[in-house]
Design an enzyme around this catalytic site. Structure first.
Site, mmCIF file in Angstrom:
data_model
loop_
_atom_site.group_PDB
_atom_site.id
_atom_site.type_symbol
_atom_site.label_atom_id
_atom_site.label_comp_id
_atom_site.label_asym_id
_atom_site.label_seq_id
_atom_site.Cartn_x
_atom_site.Cartn_y
_atom_site.Cartn_z
ATOM 1 N N GLU A 130 0.861 -1.193 0.000
ATOM 2 C CA GLU A 130 0.000 0.000 0.000
ATOM 3 C C GLU A 130 0.896 1.242 0.000
ATOM 4 O OE1 GLU A 130 -2.649 -0.203 3.334
ATOM 5 O OE2 GLU A 130 -3.544 -2.096 2.643
ATOM 6 N N PRO A 131 0.315 2.407 -0.284
ATOM 7 C CA PRO A 131 1.151 3.619 -0.270
ATOM 8 C C PRO A 131 1.885 3.791 1.075
ATOM 9 C CG PRO A 131 -0.978 4.103 -1.263
ATOM 10 C CD PRO A 131 -1.064 2.689 -0.755
ATOM 11 N N ALA A 133 2.556 1.205 3.314
ATOM 12 C CA ALA A 133 3.056 -0.057 3.880
ATOM 13 C C ALA A 133 3.610 -0.974 2.796
ATOM 14 C CB ALA A 133 1.938 -0.775 4.627
ATOM 15 N N SER A 135 7.590 -2.675 3.047
ATOM 16 C CA SER A 135 8.394 -3.596 3.853
ATOM 17 C C SER A 135 7.663 -3.961 5.140
ATOM 18 C CB SER A 135 9.731 -2.943 4.229
ATOM 19 O OG SER A 135 10.396 -2.478 3.080
ATOM 20 N N THR A 161 1.715 -5.761 -9.576
ATOM 21 C CA THR A 161 1.994 -6.339 -10.897
ATOM 22 C C THR A 161 0.720 -7.008 -11.422
ATOM 23 O OG1 THR A 161 4.249 -6.732 -10.143
ATOM 24 C CG2 THR A 161 3.568 -7.880 -12.153
ATOM 25 N N GLU A 243 8.586 -17.068 -3.631
ATOM 26 C CA GLU A 243 8.694 -15.815 -4.388
ATOM 27 C C GLU A 243 10.158 -15.374 -4.476
ATOM 28 O OE1 GLU A 243 6.484 -12.510 -2.770
ATOM 29 O OE2 GLU A 243 7.235 -11.123 -4.289
ATOM 30 N N GLN A 337 28.489 -1.370 -19.987
ATOM 31 C CA GLN A 337 29.781 -0.686 -20.163
ATOM 32 C C GLN A 337 30.563 -1.317 -21.316
ATOM 33 O OE1 GLN A 337 30.633 1.980 -18.548
ATOM 34 N NE2 GLN A 337 32.743 2.200 -19.216
ATOM 35 N N GLY A 341 28.860 3.070 -26.166
ATOM 36 C CA GLY A 341 27.709 3.949 -26.462
ATOM 37 C C GLY A 341 26.493 3.151 -26.873
ATOM 38 N N GLY A 365 10.707 -7.994 -1.047
ATOM 39 C CA GLY A 365 11.543 -7.885 0.158
ATOM 40 C C GLY A 365 12.881 -7.311 -0.271
HETATM 41 C C1 LIG Z 1 7.720 -2.899 -10.220
HETATM 42 C C2 LIG Z 1 7.183 -3.340 -8.882
HETATM 43 C C3 LIG Z 1 6.316 -4.408 -8.810
HETATM 44 C C4 LIG Z 1 5.759 -4.793 -7.580
HETATM 45 N N1 LIG Z 1 4.822 -5.792 -7.539
HETATM 46 C C5 LIG Z 1 4.139 -5.996 -6.380
HETATM 47 C C6 LIG Z 1 3.019 -6.900 -6.354
HETATM 48 O O1 LIG Z 1 2.677 -7.528 -7.352
HETATM 49 N N2 LIG Z 1 2.332 -7.025 -5.188
HETATM 50 C C7 LIG Z 1 2.693 -6.343 -4.055
HETATM 51 O O2 LIG Z 1 2.007 -6.498 -3.046
HETATM 52 N N3 LIG Z 1 3.762 -5.511 -4.047
HETATM 53 C C8 LIG Z 1 4.481 -5.311 -5.178
HETATM 54 N N4 LIG Z 1 5.558 -4.452 -5.188
HETATM 55 C C9 LIG Z 1 5.928 -3.763 -3.960
HETATM 56 C C10 LIG Z 1 7.276 -4.161 -3.375
HETATM 57 O O3 LIG Z 1 7.192 -5.426 -2.773
HETATM 58 C C11 LIG Z 1 7.674 -3.037 -2.392
HETATM 59 O O4 LIG Z 1 7.990 -1.903 -3.169
HETATM 60 C C12 LIG Z 1 8.825 -3.437 -1.510
HETATM 61 O O5 LIG Z 1 8.445 -4.443 -0.601
HETATM 62 C C13 LIG Z 1 9.369 -2.235 -0.705
HETATM 63 O O6 LIG Z 1 8.322 -1.564 -0.055
HETATM 64 P P1 LIG Z 1 8.183 0.032 -0.214
HETATM 65 O O7 LIG Z 1 8.279 0.370 -1.646
HETATM 66 O O8 LIG Z 1 6.987 0.472 0.523
HETATM 67 O O9 LIG Z 1 9.469 0.636 0.485
HETATM 68 P P2 LIG Z 1 9.614 0.949 2.046
HETATM 69 O O10 LIG Z 1 9.161 -0.204 2.848
HETATM 70 O O11 LIG Z 1 9.019 2.271 2.329
HETATM 71 O O12 LIG Z 1 11.193 1.069 2.161
HETATM 72 C C14 LIG Z 1 11.910 2.194 1.636
HETATM 73 C C15 LIG Z 1 13.415 1.913 1.787
HETATM 74 O O13 LIG Z 1 13.721 1.763 3.167
HETATM 75 C C16 LIG Z 1 14.287 0.491 3.408
HETATM 76 N N5 LIG Z 1 13.830 -0.010 4.690
HETATM 77 C C17 LIG Z 1 12.545 -0.241 5.083
HETATM 78 N N6 LIG Z 1 12.507 -0.729 6.327
HETATM 79 C C18 LIG Z 1 13.806 -0.838 6.747
HETATM 80 C C19 LIG Z 1 14.433 -1.298 7.928
HETATM 81 N N7 LIG Z 1 13.736 -1.825 8.938
HETATM 82 N N8 LIG Z 1 15.791 -1.238 8.016
HETATM 83 C C20 LIG Z 1 16.522 -0.746 6.974
HETATM 84 N N9 LIG Z 1 15.978 -0.315 5.815
HETATM 85 C C21 LIG Z 1 14.638 -0.358 5.695
HETATM 86 C C22 LIG Z 1 13.844 -0.388 2.269
HETATM 87 O O14 LIG Z 1 14.713 -1.454 2.054
HETATM 88 C C23 LIG Z 1 13.847 0.607 1.114
HETATM 89 O O15 LIG Z 1 15.153 0.737 0.630
HETATM 90 C C24 LIG Z 1 6.154 -4.099 -6.394
HETATM 91 C C25 LIG Z 1 7.075 -3.051 -6.473
HETATM 92 C C26 LIG Z 1 7.570 -2.661 -7.688
HETATM 93 C C27 LIG Z 1 8.524 -1.477 -7.726
#
Ligand SMILES: Cc1cc2nc3c(=O)[nH]c(=O)nc-3n(C[C@H](O)[C@H](O)[C@H](O)COP(=O)(O)OP(=O)(O)OC[C@H]3O[C@@H](n4cnc5c(N)ncnc54)[C@H](O)[C@@H]3O)c2cc1C
Length: 380
Positions: A130-131, A133, A135, A161, A243, A337, A341, A365
């Site tokens: 979600e926006p 939530a 990780s 996806t 996964e 690399q 080009g 993850g």
């Molecule tokens: C192209 C694409 C396809 C996807 N497909 C799916 C899908 O099909 N279904 C689905 O449910 N999700 C999907 N995702 C979501 C994806 O699983 C999440 O983007 C990912 O889990 C990271 O969550 P977030 O983007 O909210 O980043 P955040 O959780 O906000 O994290 C931001 C940064 O902080 C770091 N961070 C977070 N917590 C900690 C911590 N405790 N310690 C240190 N660093 C931390 C993270 O590693 C990251 O670098 C997709 C994402 C992308 C980009």
């Protein structure tokens, strides 16, 4: 060449046949799909006709009665499509959307969702992020309010996806006001009234429809509860290992293709009167790439072997995911690399491969989360 364990000759035969199909039917269209930022629905039907959407599922549901090793072959070979986006859309359907229905679904859910999914008639997505939530899965806010005969769902999923095309979304929702892991359940949400998708623009995976999905007063009937009420976290954890293994296999597949193509380029292209591969700096770089590919393959196959043997290889799978995703991106950068080009030009495969590979250390993850898991497993 002898088979690499855990694969056997039977898997090698499957590999040859899957590779032939992909290179004949899918690869020639990859560039167009990437340009159009979409691959057609009929791809699922074509894959289904070859049995490739149900390799690991039992024959009684229309599957091939194989196991995770058969699907591993398919996932590695998907790298040969040459479009990370198409591979991701297919991979999400077989690797994350349908497994929870197979493992946790009741008979009627399997008939309604798994069977048509294996036939390529209904496409699935997994909606957890979600926006607010990603990780931190326990922080999801999409709410399911109990009503007569089912639930009313409100909330927003993002980065999903297959989020535009999916006919059904295996969706994580809050079913309890309690915070933390125990108030999460899974509902299978059909596309219909109150479900609105918006496609997102992104760095790579252009052919896949990554989307935000708004859920507004969506009625979900009782029979669409997947698994046990308030125990959805167990469902999430159950498929994470597969996964992440699948992502490691995808990286190994992509690295193999990149290595082959880059060696070929380095042998064809000449500078200063000799092929690029004749310059020691490039030859050494290629040797490093071969070593990285081999290391990633060994670590991934070891985790896979443990997984199919029924161990609980949390440590090995986490290490494989962590190692391969970053290694794959770094390898694509090195391959780019070596192309000079040309590598920066959209008409060369490597420009796309480098963009596509950047997702690996984030999705399924992130690297940081993998390290957190390892910190716990290793009692650091
Ligand atoms: C192209 C694409 C396809 C996807 N497909 C799916 C899908 O099909 N279904 C689905 O449910 N999700 C999907 N995702 C979501 C994806 O699983 C999440 O983007 C990912 O889990 C990271 O969550 P977030 O983007 O909210 O980043 P955040 O959780 O906000 O994290 C931001 C940064 O902080 C770091 N961070 C977070 N917590 C900690 C911590 N405790 N310690 C240190 N660093 C931390 C993270 O590693 C990251 O670098 C997709 C994402 C992308 C980009």
């Amino acid at each position: 060449m002898p088979s690499s364990p855990p694969f056997t000759e039977e898997h090698d035969e499957l590999r040859a046949s899957v590779r032939g199909f992909i290179e004949r039917e899918l690869t020639p269209h990859a560039e167009q799909w990437e340009r159009e930022e979409w691959f057609p629905e009929e791809v699922f039907g074509k894959l289904a006709a070859q049995g490739l959407l149900g390799l690991k599922y039992p024959a009684e549901y229309g599957g091939q009665g194989g196991d995770f090793l058969h699907e591993s072959v398919m996932i590695e070979e998907l790298a040969r499509v040459g479009s990370g986006g198409a591979a991701a859309g297919i991979g999400a359907h077989i690797g994350i959307a349908t497994p929870p229905i197979w493992k946790f679904g009741d008979e009627q859910q399997k008939q309604r969702y798994l069977v048509p999914a294996i036939r390529g008639e209904r496409i699935g997505a997994l909606g957890i992020t979600e926006p607010g939530a990603g990780s931190d899965v326990a922080a999801i806010k999409t709410n399911a309010e109990r009503v007569d005969g089912g639930w009313i769902v409100n909330g927003e999923k993002t980065y999903i996806t297959n989020g535009v095309r999916a006919h059904f979304i295996v969706t994580a929702v809050k079913t309890s006001r309690e915070g933390g892991h125990h108030g999460i359940s899974f509902l299978i949400i059909d596309r219909g009234e109150g479900v609105t998708s918006s496609k997102l623009n992104k760095l790579g995976w252009h052919a896949s429809d990554t989307a935000t999905i708004a859920l507004q007063d969506v009625f979900v009937p009782e029979e669409n509860l997947l698994g046990t009420l308030n125990e959805g976290f167990a469902l999430i954890m159950a498929n994470f290992q597969w996964e992440r293994l699948a992502m490691a296999l995808g990286a190994v597949g992509a690295m193999q293709v990149a290595y082959e193509k880059t060696v070929d380029f380095a042998q064809q292209r000449s500078t200063f009167g000799r092929p690029l591969a004749g310059h020691q700096a490039i030859r050494h770089k290629l040797a490093d790439l071969a070593t990285s590919l081999h290391t990633c393959r060994c670590v991934t196959y070891d985790a896979l072997r443990r997984f199919v043997d029924g161990e609980d290889p949390l440590k090995e799978v986490t290490m494989a995911k962590l190692l391969t995703q970053r290694a794959c991106f770094e390898m694509m950068d090195d391959c780019l690399q070596i192309h000079g080009g040309a590598g920066y030009m959209s008409e060369y495969w490597v420009e796309r491969a480098a963009r596509d590979a950047r997702l690996g250390p984030i999705g399924g993850g992130s690297d940081e989360i993998m390290r957190e898991i390892l910190g716990r497993v290793l009692a650091l």
